[in-house]
Enzyme design. Structure first.
Site, PDB file in Angstrom:
ATOM      1  CE  LYS B 186       0.454   0.637   4.708  1.00 45.98           C
ATOM      2  NZ  LYS B 186       0.142   1.377   5.909  1.00 45.98           N
ATOM      3  CB  THR B 243      -1.862   4.264   3.430  1.00 50.09           C
ATOM      4  OG1 THR B 243      -1.958   3.402   4.555  1.00 50.09           O
ATOM      5  CG2 THR B 243      -0.427   4.702   3.262  1.00 50.09           C
TER       6      THR B 243
END
Lengths: 330, 330
Positions: B186, B243
């Site tokens: 990610k 994120t």
């Protein structure tokens, strides 16, 4: 191949602009005479997309069947007006691709958008176009990607080829149901995420709630015959993450204001007539569907309790957090 | 049952605080003597989590084996130090649950966190804890949810039961690989999303890119033996959406600055010593994995071209947008 667009709201007009800037000829059908006149004369849709100079390759008309004569036809009405939009082109040619760009569930019937269209224009090749898009961004030519779904992948791929431009990237899917559920349910999850943010509960909590909301959407979609993985695409995850994290979203911002302690009546009174906050009504439709199909939808239910039954927000949040974990998949 | 936590950075300390506030006894092991002293004396970790008054039920120690004697043991080092952390408890009791909270891939070996642990402490019952969490929020007692994965669902569920508090909700999974890939990859996708935002390309484009990034993560995970659906949970979608949309993320903010036209050298020089931006190094590790497993990862590749090879951002964006669509699933 010309593209016909029926519905000249912000989204229909933005799509027309994106296609025209991509070199395609577009016929845009508006109900309002003044929009037809201003698109053809001043190259602007001052009512729904002010400040954007429209491409001259967009021709406006008041006649739905004129747009329906194009090679590909897009229907872009508000969800609750899709039935009327279909009726306006009920004599459309056999096999013609009709791409529905409205997201939602018909409140009266609990039907999907293509469910309605299949009743009225069964002779058309039905598809949907859905995904994470803000009309204002697409109208400005910013990049975006969407899901185009039809029952046959072949049809979906051909529609993608007809619609693709350098800035608007369509991905083909043959999961017509899966592609529609995300767009319909996400507004409810967005209200929940807004509440969390408005209440100051943090980004971690919001991301967690969004993820549980996605799991609910996937459970419902699966019960309706869709594939779970469809929800991992633009029409599911993509649309949800856009809607549930931006104050540009009417539903997210409604939730945010609720979270800050304002009442629903107060917020709705302020918005009256100016905009539709679809999640409020969809929440109720979802309760009916959740029960009918036996799907566990705690986030949607919590939203319904807040916006439909006036239950205090903190009590609803506490209830969600105290749910037992056993038996819930990760 | 006591919880032992090895690693007293921001995340380890935040977890300790969440468990202690949830009524559990916690032993927190820090490498730094001054942290041990300040947690035991002033109930604060001034170095890594300043300003949070720690619960007195947290006892600090400098001895890893003291934490490893607890009923459940959490390892919370930076990813590249996991090997050393495992070595520090290599004589841990047979069958003891060891929950790895570090996210990443070991750069030298290309191994997952549990892959490393299985080499050094094969006698332990290995698990991971991962999901969308900002340490500062969890330390403040804000609600959050995480994935806890182990090879046997039974073990994962028992660890969840041992760790759950009213504000920290763990969801059990038996997909140990799937649960690790999202957290590792990610950061790279977050850099890409930051670039798009910093370049002013809009929220729609960012949501689209995040979704394509998720598809890449899922493809890689599947090749490594994981289940695609695992990536729809906290450890995949949840972690990614947190994120890749928050300036609190070092990776997202790095991308944002790159998108605004600053150079990588310039940004890294400013951050030197203060924080690790894992995505920059992970991007390179991913290129090796993508080739080794034959997985198409255009977003990660684009990030690597920008941060690893210094290719201009606009050229890289253009390349992504001009990729042919044929053959890509929605």
């Amino acid at each position: 191949m010309k593209i016909g667009i029926i519905g000249a709201g912000a989204w229909g007009t933005a799509l027309a602009q994106a296609f025209a800037k991509g070199g395609k000829d577009v016929i845009l059908c508006a109900r309002e005479e003044e929009i037809v006149a201003s698109v053809n004369g001043q190259h602007e849709n001052a009512l729904f997309l002010p400040g954007i100079e429209l491409d001259p390759k967009i021709t406006a008309t008041g006649e739905p069947m004129e747009a329906a004569a194009c090679g590909v036809v897009l229907l872009v009405p508000p969800a609750q007006y899709l039935r009327a939009a279909c009726a306006s082109i009920k004599d459309i040619e056999e096999g013609k691709p009709v791409v529905i760009c409205a997201k939602g569930i018909e409140l009266e019937s609990g039907k999907t958008m293509t469910g309605i269209a299949a009743e009225i224009i069964p002779q058309a090749t039905l598809a949907v176009l859905t995904g994470p898009t803000f009309a204002s961004e697409i109208a400005k030519g910013l990049p975006s990607a969407v899901t185009v779904a039809s029952s046959r992948l072949w049809d979906a791929e051909n529609i993608c080829a007809a619609l693709a431009t350098r800035t608007l990237r369509p991905y083909a899917s043959d999961d017509l149901i899966g592609a529609q559920i995300g767009g319909a349910v996400k507004n409810v999850i967005a209200i929940a995420c807004g509440i969390i943010a408005g209440r100051g509960l943090g980004d971690s909590a919001r991301a967690a709630l969004m993820t549980r909301g996605l799991a609910e959407i996937a459970r419902l979609a699966e019960k309706l015959g869709a594939r779970r993985e469809t929800l991992m695409g633009m029409c599911g995850v993509g649309d949800l993450m856009l809607t549930a994290s931006s104050m540009q979203s009417r539903n997210y911002s409604l939730g945010f204001q609720l979270g800050q302690g304002r009442t629903l009546d107060d917020i709705m009174a302020e918005r009256q007539g100016k905009s539709v906050t679809e999640g409020v009504t969809t929440a109720k439709a979802l309760m009916v569907m959740a029960e009918k199909y036996g799907v566990d939808m705690p986030v949607a239910q919590a939203v319904y309790k807040c916006v439909g039954e006036g239950k205090p927000i903190d009590a609803t949040i506490a209830e969600i957090m105290d749910r037992p974990l056993k038996g819930e998949a990760a």
